[in-house]
Design a protein around this motif. Structure first.
Motif, PDB file in Angstrom:
ATOM      1  N   LEU A  31       0.859  -1.176   0.000  1.00 18.27           N
ATOM      2  CA  LEU A  31       0.000   0.000   0.000  1.00 18.27           C
ATOM      3  C   LEU A  31       0.897   1.229   0.000  1.00 18.27           C
ATOM      4  CD1 LEU A  31      -1.469  -2.406   1.704  1.00 18.27           C
ATOM      5  CD2 LEU A  31      -3.089  -0.618   2.300  1.00 18.27           C
ATOM      6  N   ASN A  32       0.858   1.994  -1.062  1.00 22.74           N
ATOM      7  CA  ASN A  32       1.739   3.145  -1.213  1.00 22.74           C
ATOM      8  C   ASN A  32       1.238   4.301  -0.352  1.00 22.74           C
ATOM      9  OD1 ASN A  32       3.391   5.203  -2.026  1.00 22.74           O
ATOM     10  ND2 ASN A  32       2.888   5.075  -4.205  1.00 22.74           N
ATOM     11  N   GLY A  33       1.987   4.575   0.718  1.00 21.43           N
ATOM     12  CA  GLY A  33       1.568   5.612   1.652  1.00 21.43           C
ATOM     13  C   GLY A  33       2.188   6.967   1.394  1.00 21.43           C
TER      14      GLY A  33
ATOM     15  N   LEU B 236      -8.745   2.986  -5.885  1.00 23.88           N
ATOM     16  CA  LEU B 236      -7.298   2.809  -5.754  1.00 23.88           C
ATOM     17  C   LEU B 236      -6.705   2.204  -7.016  1.00 23.88           C
ATOM     18  CD1 LEU B 236      -7.265   1.372  -2.118  1.00 23.88           C
ATOM     19  CD2 LEU B 236      -6.912   3.757  -2.826  1.00 23.88           C
ATOM     20  N   ARG B 237      -5.556   2.730  -7.431  1.00 23.98           N
ATOM     21  CA  ARG B 237      -4.851   2.201  -8.602  1.00 23.98           C
ATOM     22  C   ARG B 237      -4.148   0.904  -8.226  1.00 23.98           C
ATOM     23  NH1 ARG B 237      -0.643   6.726  -9.465  1.00 23.98           N
ATOM     24  NH2 ARG B 237      -0.692   6.514  -7.192  1.00 23.98           N
TER      25      ARG B 237
ATOM     26  N   TYR C 141       1.678   3.827  -8.074  1.00 22.53           N
ATOM     27  CA  TYR C 141       0.658   2.829  -7.771  1.00 22.53           C
ATOM     28  C   TYR C 141       0.032   3.173  -6.429  1.00 22.53           C
ATOM     29  CZ  TYR C 141       3.598   0.740  -4.131  1.00 22.53           C
ATOM     30  OH  TYR C 141       4.320   0.529  -2.991  1.00 22.53           O
ATOM     31  N   ASP C 142      -1.144   2.609  -6.165  1.00 28.70           N
ATOM     32  CA  ASP C 142      -1.719   2.628  -4.823  1.00 28.70           C
ATOM     33  C   ASP C 142      -1.586   1.248  -4.187  1.00 28.70           C
ATOM     34  OD1 ASP C 142      -2.605   5.324  -4.735  1.00 28.70           O
ATOM     35  OD2 ASP C 142      -4.343   4.811  -5.949  1.00 28.70           O
ATOM     36  N   LEU C 143      -1.959   0.209  -4.962  1.00 32.66           N
ATOM     37  CA  LEU C 143      -1.860  -1.177  -4.507  1.00 32.66           C
ATOM     38  C   LEU C 143      -1.013  -1.957  -5.503  1.00 32.66           C
ATOM     39  CD1 LEU C 143      -5.623  -1.879  -3.623  1.00 32.66           C
ATOM     40  CD2 LEU C 143      -3.813  -1.174  -2.044  1.00 32.66           C
ATOM     41  N   ALA C 144      -0.233  -2.894  -5.017  1.00 34.99           N
ATOM     42  CA  ALA C 144       0.585  -3.734  -5.894  1.00 34.99           C
ATOM     43  C   ALA C 144       0.915  -5.030  -5.171  1.00 34.99           C
ATOM     44  CB  ALA C 144       1.858  -3.017  -6.314  1.00 34.99           C
ATOM     45  N   LEU C 145       1.200  -6.049  -5.936  1.00 32.84           N
ATOM     46  CA  LEU C 145       1.600  -7.349  -5.396  1.00 32.84           C
ATOM     47  C   LEU C 145       3.020  -7.660  -5.845  1.00 32.84           C
ATOM     48  CD1 LEU C 145      -1.679  -9.308  -6.215  1.00 32.84           C
ATOM     49  CD2 LEU C 145      -0.883  -8.767  -3.912  1.00 32.84           C
TER      50      LEU C 145
END
Length: 747
Positions: free
Chosen positions: A379-381, A567-568, A618-622
């Protein structure tokens, strides 16, 4: 796509793995020096066999992800193949055992111990008296000292990727004799066992020029069971041959060829006999498993067609279809007969190819374990909605990590337990489930966190289809929020009605058509939004059986200042990323239930990390991180608080979520500086709890490790935590067999 393979610890934390291979926290009171899980979730699966049952000679053709740009594991462009080569050809004072702990490597090291702590920490290494470099020179203090000077960070002429631990060394001296090396530290260093693994000769480390360029494409001097014969960029392979000066158990294999083969090409290379060992994806594993099983195991006799051939049954065609095909081919309509005859020949050829491939694959088996690596949701804070800790915690609390782990690992027959720590995996000393510091999944509490941050159901929300259409065709006609009295205005916005605000249900909002359109976009496009309401429908007169539970209604989208929370979500698009896409879809569904939308974008593998994760787009990534036997040293840069650089930019080190605290940094520093193992373990668990609480990364599951191996290949396959023993790999003698684990979990 998948970046896999965990090598010497020097590069273990320098590369993030991208697939099948994100993160979140337990009450601090739960932190104790006890080890709640003393065993890994899965053991190695390598068809272990005694050396006496393994033949001498032969070539092992082993699939790799790349031909490495450098053979120097301490350079920034070192990769997993660099690590694999270093394991086979260079000394390591310590290696990783089956439980993820450092174990003394007796081939090089007779003993190593801390002999003084006051006033300085002093470690004395006693080397194996037979240990020599391939040029005949003894391994000794000069090599240790050259590596320290190169990696200490004091000379910027050395282009090093890291200096952790080496920067704490004050001096290195010859001990009581040539076999002793005395290392004095300027500051206490708990992870001293991580140093000098791998150890390069002073020929490589002695000068900046030799370090920077001398070991990129060749290693003239080595000291392992194998040596580097050549790095062949034309053939995309690295060839290792036995080291004639090796003093330990001689290598069983004559050669190891590490061949660069893309993941999606490996099954065909296996079938054509060009590979003996390859890490594979779940789809390939299923094909190999089917081919390796008992042939003609089905009951009954294959259905015979009019020509007395079982081909119709083997092709999965019904008797009626086969009869019709035969009738057309033998009929009076010559054109139709010719066309059908050609089609029948093509089907037979396809079937013959499939059967030849199955016969070729029948000589392989799938060996499986869990990698020493875990996949996380990042989660990109740095900015946007996730800069608010309450929103990050809401996202984390919406996730059912158990279901996500089961979705990936369950179908593979592997233990499907979610990872509970950022700093260790089950079986390692520092492991403890710290997720309690964040809290269990709870949609109600997640919505409360969103509300506290100002994100509530209701308010004007631009509909996805309308917004895309306006942006593409009429970019100059933007809505202004619409009429509050209407459910849908001319500007493409809608107002959530009072019923939705009160009970969260999406009844009577007039958006069924849009929901269907969005669903179509999701299946056909590379980019879709899951933050929508879907309609349930069916053919007239079709009714669900009595007692069928109604589908759960999606929560009304939450909004703030007239903008929906979307969220992206960035994902890699290449082969081998199916597991990540499955996880992403399920994460999106879970977030939709708390009113959070996701805008999934699939990007090329080669740009995924550099252009999105590392750059913060990004906002979310795996993505995944490898585990380490030295978490105090190796986990710190991943969770360190970003600091401003001299040029005004933000130095994030490896913390690509941009979420960190001074307290976490201090706990890592204290763990790194204590020689009390119990105290270090407690400090690491406390740091993990605070990382969970900050909700910048949510660990999901340990990555599956699936390896196709020739059935007669011993001591190779899915290694789990354990560092491979290259000299023991080989092909079984005729009539011999290797042992396989009776169950996946370690016993």
């Amino acid at each position: 796509m998948s970046h896999v393979g965990v090598g010497p610890r020097a590069v273990m934390r320098s590369v993030a793995f991208l697939t099948a291979g994100a993160l979140a926290v337990p009450a601090l009171a739960a932190c104790t020096s006890e080890e709640p899980k003393g065993k890994p979730l899965a053991g190695r699966d390598t068809a272990a066999a005694a050396r006496a049952r393994v033949s001498d000679g032969g070539t092992l053709r082993w699939a790799a992800d790349s031909v490495p740009e450098t053979l120097n594991a301490y350079q920034s462009d070192a990769d997993a193949t660099t690590a694999r080569v270093a394991q086979a050809v260079l000394p390591s004072m310590y290696r990783m055992d089956e439980t993820g702990r450092p174990a003394r490597n007796a081939d090089y090291l007779e003993s190593a111990e801390v002999v003084d702590t006051e006033p300085k920490q002093v470690v004395v290494y006693k080397l194996n008296q037979q240990a020599v470099w391939s040029d005949g020179r003894e391994i000794g203090a000069a090599d240790f000292a050259a590596q320290w000077r190169a990696l200490s960070g004091k000379d910027s002429a050395y282009w090093t990727a890291r200096n952790a631990g080496y920067d704490r060394i004050e001096k290195i001296e010859r001990g009581g004799d040539d076999l002793e090396v005395k290392v004095t530290f300027s500051r206490p260093y708990a992870d001293w066992k991580s140093l000098f693994s791998p150890l390069y000769p002073k020929d490589v480390m002695g000068t900046p020029d030799a370090f920077n360029d001398g070991a990129r494409r060749q290693l003239k001097v080595t000291a392992g069971p194998f040596a580097v014969q050549r790095v062949d960029t034309k053939e995309d392979e690295v060839v290792l041959t036995g080291n004639p000066r090796w003093w330990g158990e001689p290598a069983k294999l004559e050669q190891i060829v590490l061949r660069s083969v893309p993941r999606d090409k490996r099954v065909s290379q296996l079938a054509s006999g060009k590979l003996d060992l390859a890490e594979i994806d779940p789809e390939t594993a299923e094909e190999v498993t089917v081919a390796a099983g008992p042939r003609d195991a089905g009951t009954g006799t294959p259905l015979m067609g009019p020509e007395g051939s079982p081909s119709a049954s083997r092709q999965g065609r019904s008797a009626a279809q086969a009869l019709r095909s035969w009738a057309i081919a033998k009929g009076s309509d010559e054109d139709a007969a010719d066309e059908e005859t050609l089609a029948r020949e093509e089907r037979e050829e396809t079937l013959a190819k499939r059967e030849r491939r199955q016969r070729a694959l029948s000589g392989f088996e799938v060996r499986k374990s869990l990698e020493p690596a875990y996949t996380q949701l990042a989660l990109n804070g740095a900015d946007g909605p996730l800069a608010d800790e309450r929103v990050r915690r809401a996202v984390a609390r919406a996730l059912d990590r158990g279901k996500l782990a089961k979705a990936v690992l369950g179908p593979l027959g592997l233990p499907a337990e979610p990872v509970g720590s950022h700093v260790a995996l089950a079986g390692q000393p520092a492991y403890s489930d710290g997720s309690g510091a964040l809290g269990e999944q709870n949609a109600k509490e997640a919505r409360a966190l969103l509300a506290d941050a100002g994100w509530v159901p209701g308010g004007p929300v631009k509909k996805q289809k309308e917004a895309e259409k306006a942006a593409g065709a009429e970019g100059d006609k933007k809505g202004d929020g619409g009429d509050d009295k209407e459910s849908e205005g001319d500007d493409g916005t809608y107002i959530v009605g009072e019923d939705e605000k009160n009970d969260g249900k999406n009844e009577g909002d007039g958006r069924d058509d849009d929901a269907k359109d969005d669903g179509a976009d999701q299946e056909s496009g590379e980019k879709h939004s899951s933050g929508k309401n879907t309609a349930q429908g069916g053919a007239p007169g079709a009714y669900a059986p009595k007692g069928t539970a109604a589908p759960a209604a999606a929560e009304a989208p939450v909004a703030k200042d007239g903008k929906a929370l979307t969220l992206r979500f960035v994902l890699p698009s290449g082969p081998g990323s199916d597991a990540l896409r499955t996880v992403a879809d399920r994460v999106s569904d879970m977030l939709e239930k708390i009113g959070v939308g996701t805008d999934i974008t699939k990007v090329p593998d080669e740009s995924y990390f550099k252009d999105h994760i590392a750059s913060g787009e990004y906002d979310l990534a795996l993505y995944s991180w490898p585990a380490s036997a030295y978490p105090a040293t190796d986990a710190r840069p991943i969770y360190a608080k970003p600091v401003p650089a001299a040029d005004g930019s933000l130095n994030v080190a490896q913390n690509y979520t941009r979420v960190g605290t001074d307290q976490v940094d201090q706990l890592f520093d204290r763990a790194m500086g204590t020689l009390d193992e119990g105290e270090a373990r407690d400090l690491l668990r406390k740091a993990d709890s605070r990382i969970w609480a900050a909700a910048g990364s949510i660990p999901l599951y340990q990555r599956p490790q699936l390896v196709a191996a020739r059935k007669n290949l011993a001591n190779a396959g899915a290694f789990g935590f354990e560092t491979p023993v290259y000299q023991d790999m080989g092909f079984l003698k005729k009539g011999a067999s290797g042992s396989r684990p009776s169950a996946t979990p370690s016993s």
